[in-house]
Design a protein around this motif. Structure first.
Motif, PDB file in Angstrom:
ATOM      1  N   ALA A  38       0.818  -1.042   0.027  1.00  0.00           N
ATOM      2  CA  ALA A  38       0.031   0.038  -0.118  1.00  0.00           C
ATOM      3  C   ALA A  38       0.845   1.463   0.037  1.00  0.00           C
ATOM      4  O   ALA A  38       1.809   1.269   0.721  1.00  0.00           O
ATOM      5  CB  ALA A  38      -0.961   0.039   1.278  1.00  0.00           C
ATOM      6  N   GLY A  58      -5.989  -6.665  -4.094  1.00  0.00           N
ATOM      7  CA  GLY A  58      -5.861  -5.453  -3.574  1.00  0.00           C
ATOM      8  C   GLY A  58      -6.846  -4.309  -4.209  1.00  0.00           C
ATOM      9  O   GLY A  58      -7.774  -4.535  -4.906  1.00  0.00           O
ATOM     10  N   ARG A  59      -6.646  -3.148  -3.952  1.00  0.00           N
ATOM     11  CA  ARG A  59      -7.201  -1.852  -4.575  1.00  0.00           C
ATOM     12  C   ARG A  59      -6.169  -0.769  -5.021  1.00  0.00           C
ATOM     13  O   ARG A  59      -5.016  -0.796  -4.521  1.00  0.00           O
ATOM     14  CB  ARG A  59      -7.862  -1.431  -3.406  1.00  0.00           C
ATOM     15  CG  ARG A  59      -9.041  -2.044  -3.012  1.00  0.00           C
ATOM     16  CD  ARG A  59     -10.399  -2.270  -3.751  1.00  0.00           C
ATOM     17  NE  ARG A  59     -11.578  -3.054  -3.598  1.00  0.00           N
ATOM     18  CZ  ARG A  59     -12.535  -3.326  -3.959  1.00  0.00           C
ATOM     19  NH1 ARG A  59     -12.901  -2.652  -5.111  1.00  0.00           N
ATOM     20  NH2 ARG A  59     -13.415  -4.203  -3.487  1.00  0.00           N
ATOM     21  N   THR A 104      -3.610   1.389  -3.088  1.00  0.00           N
ATOM     22  CA  THR A 104      -4.120   1.820  -2.117  1.00  0.00           C
ATOM     23  C   THR A 104      -4.145   0.992  -0.868  1.00  0.00           C
ATOM     24  O   THR A 104      -4.428   1.287   0.134  1.00  0.00           O
ATOM     25  CB  THR A 104      -5.477   2.602  -2.438  1.00  0.00           C
ATOM     26  OG1 THR A 104      -6.075   1.614  -2.989  1.00  0.00           O
ATOM     27  CG2 THR A 104      -5.302   3.775  -3.327  1.00  0.00           C
ATOM     28  N   SER A 105      -3.836  -0.415  -1.388  1.00  0.00           N
ATOM     29  CA  SER A 105      -3.763  -1.549  -0.408  1.00  0.00           C
ATOM     30  C   SER A 105      -2.759  -2.481  -0.802  1.00  0.00           C
ATOM     31  O   SER A 105      -2.249  -1.884  -2.148  1.00  0.00           O
ATOM     32  CB  SER A 105      -5.156  -2.269  -0.153  1.00  0.00           C
ATOM     33  OG  SER A 105      -5.157  -2.974  -1.372  1.00  0.00           O
ATOM     34  N   ASP A 106      -2.272  -3.364  -0.234  1.00  0.00           N
ATOM     35  CA  ASP A 106      -1.439  -4.290  -0.523  1.00  0.00           C
ATOM     36  C   ASP A 106      -1.959  -5.136  -1.966  1.00  0.00           C
ATOM     37  O   ASP A 106      -2.888  -5.516  -2.046  1.00  0.00           O
ATOM     38  CB  ASP A 106      -1.200  -5.148   0.363  1.00  0.00           C
ATOM     39  CG  ASP A 106      -0.037  -4.969   1.521  1.00  0.00           C
ATOM     40  OD1 ASP A 106       0.070  -3.719   1.256  1.00  0.00           O
ATOM     41  OD2 ASP A 106      -0.150  -5.719   2.431  1.00  0.00           O
ATOM     42  N   CYS A 107      -1.244  -5.027  -2.990  1.00  0.00           N
ATOM     43  CA  CYS A 107      -1.649  -5.406  -4.407  1.00  0.00           C
ATOM     44  C   CYS A 107      -0.562  -6.638  -5.140  1.00  0.00           C
ATOM     45  O   CYS A 107       0.384  -6.414  -4.577  1.00  0.00           O
ATOM     46  CB  CYS A 107      -1.647  -4.223  -5.358  1.00  0.00           C
ATOM     47  SG  CYS A 107      -2.761  -3.112  -4.888  1.00  0.00           S
TER      48      CYS A 107
END
Length: 232
Positions: A38, A58-59, A104-107
């Motif tokens: 992230a 993720g995001r 925006t998060s772990d991807c």
């Protein structure tokens, strides 16, 4: 492939690819898996626009950063979403990206060399023609999404922009209650409005009984909904 098989099969770019073609196709395209924590950029403005990405976990957000430091969110990405394809196609992989993609998060993502999608390999793999047709359909759908966003941004006031966006989200979710992929700052950036003005507009809509919201969860209320709510 196995860990994310269901997600990859849902990606429109791969529509019509047979089960026996997957391993060979991903190898032919030079597909690589990458992990991003992230807050890290998956792709950055100024890099060559020669890769197409698929978000597997993720995001993430596609955003444009101005010289002044202002940031505009162009779209939010969820697992199964394709990104950077329009810029790669527009430049033929020969220009640089005008936007960045931020985790925006772990991807976890799958990155593909765009040029290997449109160029048949020496072994004459027969899936390249399907990939090209699918890419044209993806670009057409992306154009429709852009037109919808422009419709929101063309509204004169922050209130009208909010109602335009939230009404479309309600319709897309098949009802008046739904979650959006943005926090408050992200929603303000997406609609190109000041966060303070947006917060004021949201408060006014709540006071008028047209809206209920908690964080990223929204419920649009019609007059009949408000009358029913008052009975309980």
């Amino acid at each position: 492939m196995n860990d994310h098989e269901a997600i990859l099969r849902s990606v429109p770019l791969f529509d019509g690819i047979r089960p026996d073609e997957w391993e060979r196709m991903l190898g032919c395209l030079g597909a690589v898996h990458r992990r991003y924590p992230a807050g890290e950029f998956i792709l950055m403005a100024g890099q060559p626009a020669d890769r197409v990405g698929v978000l597997l976990e993720g995001r993430a957000q596609v955003l444009r950063e101005e010289f002044s430091g202002a940031r505009t969110i162009l779209t939010a990405l969820a697992p199964g979403d394709l990104f950077a394809e329009a810029f790669a196609c527009a430049s033929g992989g020969g220009r640089t990206l005008p936007v960045s993609v931020l985790a925006t998060s772990d991807c976890r993502v799958l990155l593909i060399d765009y040029r290997k999608i449109i160029t048949s390999c020496p072994s004459a793999c027969d899936f390249h023609a399907r990939l090209v047709r699918n890419m044209l359909a993806v670009l057409a759908d992306k154009n429709l999404l852009l037109n919808r966003r422009l419709r929101h941004l063309s509204k004169r006031t922050t209130r009208e922009k909010l109602l335009s966006y939230l009404s479309e989200e309600a319709a897309a979710h098949g009802g008046g209650e739904f979650d959006i992929p943005f926090d408050r700052q992200g929603l303000a950036d997406y609609l190109c409005v000041e966060r303070s003005a947006m917060s004021a507009a949201l408060s006014k809509l709540r006071e008028e009984g047209l809206l209920e919201t908690r964080r990223s969860h929204f419920r649009l209320l019609r007059p009949r909904d408000r009358e029913d709510a008052e009975l309980f």
